[in-house]
Design a protein around this motif. Sequence first.
Motif, short mmCIF file in Angstrom:
data_model
loop_
_atom_site.label_atom_id
_atom_site.label_comp_id
_atom_site.label_asym_id
_atom_site.label_seq_id
_atom_site.Cartn_x
_atom_site.Cartn_y
_atom_site.Cartn_z
N GLN A 147 23.03 23.34 -28.96
CA GLN A 147 23.77 23.84 -30.14
C GLN A 147 25.26 23.49 -30.31
OE1 GLN A 147 23.93 28.34 -29.74
NE2 GLN A 147 21.81 28.57 -29.80
N SER A 199 32.46 33.41 -28.68
CA SER A 199 31.44 33.68 -29.58
C SER A 199 31.09 35.07 -30.17
CB SER A 199 30.18 33.66 -28.79
OG SER A 199 28.91 34.06 -29.36
N HIS A 223 26.52 38.81 -23.23
CA HIS A 223 26.81 39.88 -24.31
C HIS A 223 27.22 41.07 -23.94
CE1 HIS A 223 27.15 36.16 -26.94
NE2 HIS A 223 25.76 36.07 -26.84
N GLU A 239 24.33 42.46 -28.59
CA GLU A 239 25.42 41.69 -28.98
C GLU A 239 25.95 42.11 -30.35
OE1 GLU A 239 24.00 37.59 -29.52
OE2 GLU A 239 25.72 36.69 -30.12
N LEU A 259 31.43 35.22 -33.99
CA LEU A 259 30.46 35.86 -34.72
C LEU A 259 30.65 37.20 -35.22
CD1 LEU A 259 27.24 34.33 -33.10
CD2 LEU A 259 28.04 33.43 -35.01
N1 GUN Z 1 20.77 35.81 -29.50
C1 GUN Z 1 19.62 35.12 -29.83
N2 GUN Z 1 19.64 33.96 -29.67
C2 GUN Z 1 21.21 33.80 -29.72
C3 GUN Z 1 21.85 32.36 -29.67
O1 GUN Z 1 21.48 31.33 -29.79
N3 GUN Z 1 23.10 32.56 -29.68
C4 GUN Z 1 23.76 33.89 -29.57
N4 GUN Z 1 25.11 34.03 -29.51
N5 GUN Z 1 22.97 35.06 -29.77
C5 GUN Z 1 21.51 35.02 -29.68
#
Ligand code: GUN
Length: 448
Positions: free
Chosen positions: A77, A291, A266, A230, A295
């Motif tokens: 990534q 992150s 998370h 998350e 996001l």
């Molecule tokens: N939840 C599932 N896949 C991902 C990922 O690649 N990054 C993040 N931040 N959350 C995820």
Amino acid sequence: MKAYRADLLDFTATPAWGDAAADEAVRFREDHWLLVDDTGHIAGVQAEPPAPGIEQEDWRGHLLLPGFIDTHVHSPQIGVMASYGTALLDWLNNYTFPAERAWADPEVAARGSAHFLDALLAHGTTAAVVFPTVHKGSADALFAAAAGRGMRVIAGKVLMDRHAPDGLRDDVMQAERDCVDLIQRWHGQGRNSYAVTVRFAPTSTEAQLAMAGALCRADPTLYTQTHVAENRDEVRWVGELFPEARSYLDVYARAGLLHRRSILAHGIWLDDNDRAALRETGAQVAFCPSSNLFLGSGLFDWASMLAAGAAVSMASDVGGGTSLSMQRTLADAYKVQALVGSATGQRLTAWTALHAATRGAAEALDLGHEIGSLEPGRLADFTVWRWSANSVDTERQRLARDLHEKVFAWMTLADERHLRGTWVAGRRRYDARDITAWPPADRERRAA
Ligand code: GUN
Ligand code: ZN
């Protein structure tokens, strides 16, 4: 034997939350010598110069730390970082999944893994818990690249058998065979360990989660890594997909994926029962502040985890995160905790933050005997940093009145541009002076 002269900072225990005073847990040894033996282990620390005949490196006026430990980061990534405009689920579909598909090609995976690990080293990170992709070859490439650098890496092929595009899905039987084969070849080989890697609950069927849990039950030395709670849309979706589970975390608990070696990224939207389950099982949450901010996922409440007795480590979560730098990650952690506020009104100290990125993470990963501190007998994974690198942070350092202020200002203002060198098991693996070391692709081409 070799000796390194610098200002040495590490931790002997967990610093008390909110206590900026030089805590008993903080070990700052100004202008000391770190002794590293020929097997790459720390032999000792001393104030007096080493005996004649011992090779010396003089980093006087620099800060020497244990290498950082990033407990959640995605190798494929780097090219997804700084992708505009979306929250988690759209971000995965628009940017992340397309990028990960390219890693079906072993060439792409090999080149990308080498770049990724060299980039970690160039940010002062010597150990990491890593998601490659669903492709078996992506895990092979990562483990091989880590072995070549002597780095401590915990990783595993990503499991995802639904809700992912073509080219990014496995199935239960093939995934199990791939895991078993990767475990046999890499788990416990050198400094590599295998993590059963469920991407997140929405991309695995119940059957796949059960297979993953069975692997962990069969071998308690395996790690588990996944994402949990998350983003609120994600949490709602998991509720629809697993109506019988009490909570998102409970999906993993039921599958046998919560244990002493589980790392859950998370954990923003957990409740008290979830936090109690983390404490009871010994699973840890990887806090990914950069992150979570980028996001727009939410604000992780560290103090409530602490109150519940659950472990927290620090992670960049690149490419959701915007930097591999642990200083930037810790600075973001401070800001998130400032917004959340704790019951006691106390802020995140530099001690708690830096401990979580070194010794705290090492202990949470059952690796305290190997990494995370400058204790004799640990492998010599360490980094040397400038205290300041420009007129602004030089002035800030000059005005610092005590050790916490100095280190906190450094943590908040410094980044990878302050790094002079990174050593892994006593071998220098990054040198900021070596302009040919970057980008690594050039170096490899020349070496070939
Ligand atoms: N939840 C599932 N896949 C991902 C990922 O690649 N990054 C993040 N931040 N959350 C995820
Ligand atoms: Zn992640």
